[in-house]
Design a protein around this motif. Structure first.
Motif, mmCIF file in Angstrom:
data_model
loop_
_atom_site.group_PDB
_atom_site.id
_atom_site.type_symbol
_atom_site.label_atom_id
_atom_site.label_comp_id
_atom_site.label_asym_id
_atom_site.label_seq_id
_atom_site.Cartn_x
_atom_site.Cartn_y
_atom_site.Cartn_z
ATOM 1 N N CYS A 155 0.997 -1.349 -0.025
ATOM 2 C CA CYS A 155 -0.077 0.010 -0.069
ATOM 3 C C CYS A 155 1.218 1.206 0.066
ATOM 4 N N HIS A 186 0.216 4.012 1.140
ATOM 5 C CA HIS A 186 0.138 4.921 2.411
ATOM 6 C C HIS A 186 1.141 4.644 3.202
ATOM 7 N N ARG A 187 1.094 3.627 3.743
ATOM 8 C CA ARG A 187 2.399 3.201 5.030
ATOM 9 C C ARG A 187 3.104 1.825 4.839
ATOM 10 N N GLY A 188 2.772 1.569 3.359
ATOM 11 C CA GLY A 188 3.645 0.322 3.010
ATOM 12 C C GLY A 188 3.109 -0.907 3.266
ATOM 13 N N THR A 189 2.029 -0.868 3.950
ATOM 14 C CA THR A 189 1.544 -2.373 4.495
ATOM 15 C C THR A 189 1.178 -3.392 2.913
ATOM 16 N N CYS A 232 -6.887 -1.949 1.362
ATOM 17 C CA CYS A 232 -5.762 -2.100 2.481
ATOM 18 C C CYS A 232 -6.259 -2.214 3.887
ATOM 19 N N TYR A 260 -5.210 -1.658 6.755
ATOM 20 C CA TYR A 260 -4.754 -0.554 7.701
ATOM 21 C C TYR A 260 -5.642 0.658 7.780
ATOM 22 N N HIS A 261 -5.936 1.505 6.731
ATOM 23 C CA HIS A 261 -6.515 2.742 6.896
ATOM 24 C C HIS A 261 -7.549 2.608 5.682
ATOM 25 N N GLY A 262 -7.701 1.867 4.951
ATOM 26 C CA GLY A 262 -8.843 1.616 3.960
ATOM 27 C C GLY A 262 -8.647 1.813 2.593
ATOM 28 N N TRP A 263 -7.461 2.462 2.238
ATOM 29 C CA TRP A 263 -7.282 2.988 0.758
ATOM 30 C C TRP A 263 -7.484 1.746 -0.321
#
Ligand code: FES
Ligand SMILES: [Fe+2]
Lengths: 166, 440
Positions: free
Chosen positions: B83, B85-88, B103, B105-108
């Motif tokens: 992802c 955003h934070r690389g998940t 994703c 983590y935060h739903g992107w």
């Protein structure tokens, strides 16, 4: 009767594990019916929690008695290097659950397995774990395995090979 | 790594030796990650694994998780499975089908073209200024395929896949392009981890029919393979460009008892239509094709079963390095789509009996790969000031084997498969790459 049956079949599975761990493969072969189906499908990771996460299109093996006998005979050759020197192995069998089937003298038996193996002086041990689903049948008063499906819990196996029987 | 150490390796390699310590040396491994796995074409999968728009599979390029998706127009795209955003890690499953990947983590969320299409509470947290088009998944810089085989490359400046495969294409055409409809992958690849170094496993398939008679001796004892210790030597070992190679193994007579690798006669007109005469000539005589595409893709097209009823199968495998002393093995089983179902079934059984994690041939290979690791990590296998100079011998056929000018296929063909020509060519190419400074 139920408890007795459970005891008998569990003892049968422990004895089977003993024969395998002590490399008494010829005796072990005697425990398998002539029409045995012995398979190990691939565990895969899928999105859907409710759907099976095994695929049947690809397996690690789909063996008949003839195939298993060949594998056993191979282990007795001089040059099956994977088994020479012989690794030490242990099958831990637990959580045995028994259900009758529609056929008299045939039971569906589930068990959990943990397989550990130590190869030569290697300090890391290999392991494989999962569940087995067997059809166990009484033939002429003797318990026999008529079907076994080995369900590994890993999608990427952490054993170097599947030279062992599970 | 010091330049002089590389220079020493070079001298050895030129003489037909390989210092044993380079097999597992951690510094060499780092260089390989950067200069080999970062610059060459790595196999990702086969087009038959992605059927419809929305189909996806996840793969690895060394340590990079990769997500391959088929988009709405049927194009296959490959991205770093992470992802933005934070690389998940975005997708953790092996395969599936869906229109968007979200994703946890935060739903992107991302569409099939890797574009960021949804941000939870988008404008309210990022304001109007954030331009979604700048936050798409990071694409694998180059993705190309040949005969349905999809490869990725991390190097923007790499030569095209076709140029990289070079002379190998001609042999790929025989194995992958011989029948109408091409090949299909059955299910998913088997995966397991072995104690081995990727160079040695690659070499085992690309360059080493000599091991067959000893490593797989149990098959001789079982009367499954011939007793003649030279049986895997007949035919040609063909050195190809860029460290690739193929062994075209025949028999003492130069022929095969099973024409076209035991494929049914109903298929033959198809082969004759799709291949040229030179390709047909080789294909009709070969018993086994075994070889590799540098760095870590191997293949084997062989026949299993009893004499008279042999069934061909094709397997591709990737040796994914997960350390200097470990590989994750991926094995794809492939078969001609056009074959009758019962043939496919028998072929598949033959494959499982011989190769793959439970295959009897494979099992003994794993033992030898592990033993190489065990004996290559110590002081005595290093060539430092101790001057033990421990080297592995690749001299076979060094000065007594001339190329066969009459061999009809491309590449330099030596008239025996018991020779180290491919191994030496792999080492040369390997060294060329690890000695090269990183390209911009
Ligand atoms: S890390 Fe993926 S949405 Fe935040
Ligand atoms: Fe082998």
């Amino acid at each position: 009767m139920e408890t007795h049956l459970h005891y008998e079949i569990s003892q049968f599975l422990y004895k089977e594990a003993y024969l395998l761990d002590h490399r008494q493969y010829l005796d072990w072969l005697e425990l398998l019916t002539e029409d045995i189906k012995y398979v190990m499908p691939l565990r895969v990771t899928v999105d859907n929690k409710t759907k099976s996460n095994f695929i049947s299109e690809m397996s690690y093996f789909t063996d008949t008695k003839e195939d298993i006998t060949m594998k056993v005979e191979r282990l007795y050759t001089k040059s099956a290097w994977v088994d020479n020197p012989a690794p030490r192995q242990r099958h831990f069998i637990s959580n045995v659950m028994i259900e009758p089937t529609i056929i008299a003298d045939e039971y569906k038996v589930r068990s959990y397995f943990l397989f550990k193996r130590s190869r030569a002086s290697e300090i890391n041990t290999e392991e494989l774990f999962g569940e087995r689903e067997d059809i166990i049948r009484r033939e002429n008063g003797e318990w026999k395995i008529a079907q076994r499906t080995v369900y590994p819990d890993q999608a990427v196996l952490t054993v170097m090979n599947i030279s062992m029987f599970l | 790594m010091k330049a002089e150490e590389l220079q020493q390796i070079k001298e050895k390699v030129e003489e037909g030796y390989l210092p044993q310590w380079v097999v597992t040396d951690p510094e060499i491994y780092k260089l390989e990650q950067e200069r080999i796995f970062g610059t060459t074409w790595l196999f990702l999968g086969h087009e038959s694994e992605l059927n419809e728009p929305g189909s996806y599979i996840t793969r690895m390029m060394a340590d990079d998780p990769i997500l391959l998706m088929k988009n709405k127009t049927g194009e296959i795209k490959a991205f770093l499975n992470s992802c933005t955003h934070r690389g998940t890690r975005l997708c953790t499953v092996d395969f599936g089908k869906k229109k968007t990947h979200t994703c946890p983590y935060h739903g992107w969320s991302y569409n099939l073209d890797g574009e960021l299409i949804g941000i939870v509470a988008g404008n309210k947290v990022y304001g109007e200024k954030m331009d979604k088009s700048e936050w798409g998944l990071r694409p694998v810089p180059r993705v190309e395929s040949y005969q349905g085989m999809i490869f990725g490359n991390l190097d923007h400046n790499a030569v095209s896949l076709e140029e990289y495969l070079g002379e190998m294409k001609w042999y790929f055409d025989i194995m992958l392009g011989r029948s109408d409809g091409g090949m299909e992958v059955r299910g998913l690849p088997q995966r397991w981890v072995a104690k081995a170094n990727w160079k040695m496993t690659s070499e085992n398939f690309a360059a080493d029919p000599y091991h067959v008679q000893t490593t797989h001796r149990s098959a001789v004892e079982m009367k499954l393979t011939p007793t003649d210790p030279l049986y895997a030597s007949f035919g040609h070992q063909v050195v190809l460009s860029n460290g690739h190679g193929i062994n075209v193994i025949t028999s003492a007579t130069g022929k095969s008892a099973n024409k076209y690798q035991g494929m049914p006669e109903s298929m033959w007109p198809m082969f004759e239509k799709n291949l040229n005469n030179e390709q047909l000539g080789i294909f009709s005589r070969v018993t086994t094709f075994v070889g590799g595409v540098f760095p870590n893709l191997s293949f084997l097209s062989s026949c299993s079963g009893s004499e008279g009823t042999k069934h061909n199968h094709l397997q591709f495998r990737v040796w994914r390095p997960i350390g200097p002393d470990k590989v994750e093995i991926w094995v794809w089983y492939m078969i001609d789509k056009a074959l009758p179902e019962d043939y496919k079934e028998k072929s598949y059984k033959g494959f499982l009996a011989t190769f793959g994690a439970a295959g009897t041939f494979e099992q003994d290979d794993t033992e030898n790969w592990a033993r190489i690791i065990e004996a290559s990590q110590g002081r005595m296998s290093r060539d430092r000031k101790l001057n033990y100079n421990n080297v592995a011998n690749y001299l076979m056929g060094l000065d007594n084997l001339e190329p066969d000018e009459n061999f009809p296929g491309p590449g330099t063909a030596y008239p025996s498969c018991y020779t180290d020509h491919i191994a030496r060519s792999m080492h040369k190419y390997w060294l060329e790459l690890i000695m090269e400074e990183t390209r911009g």
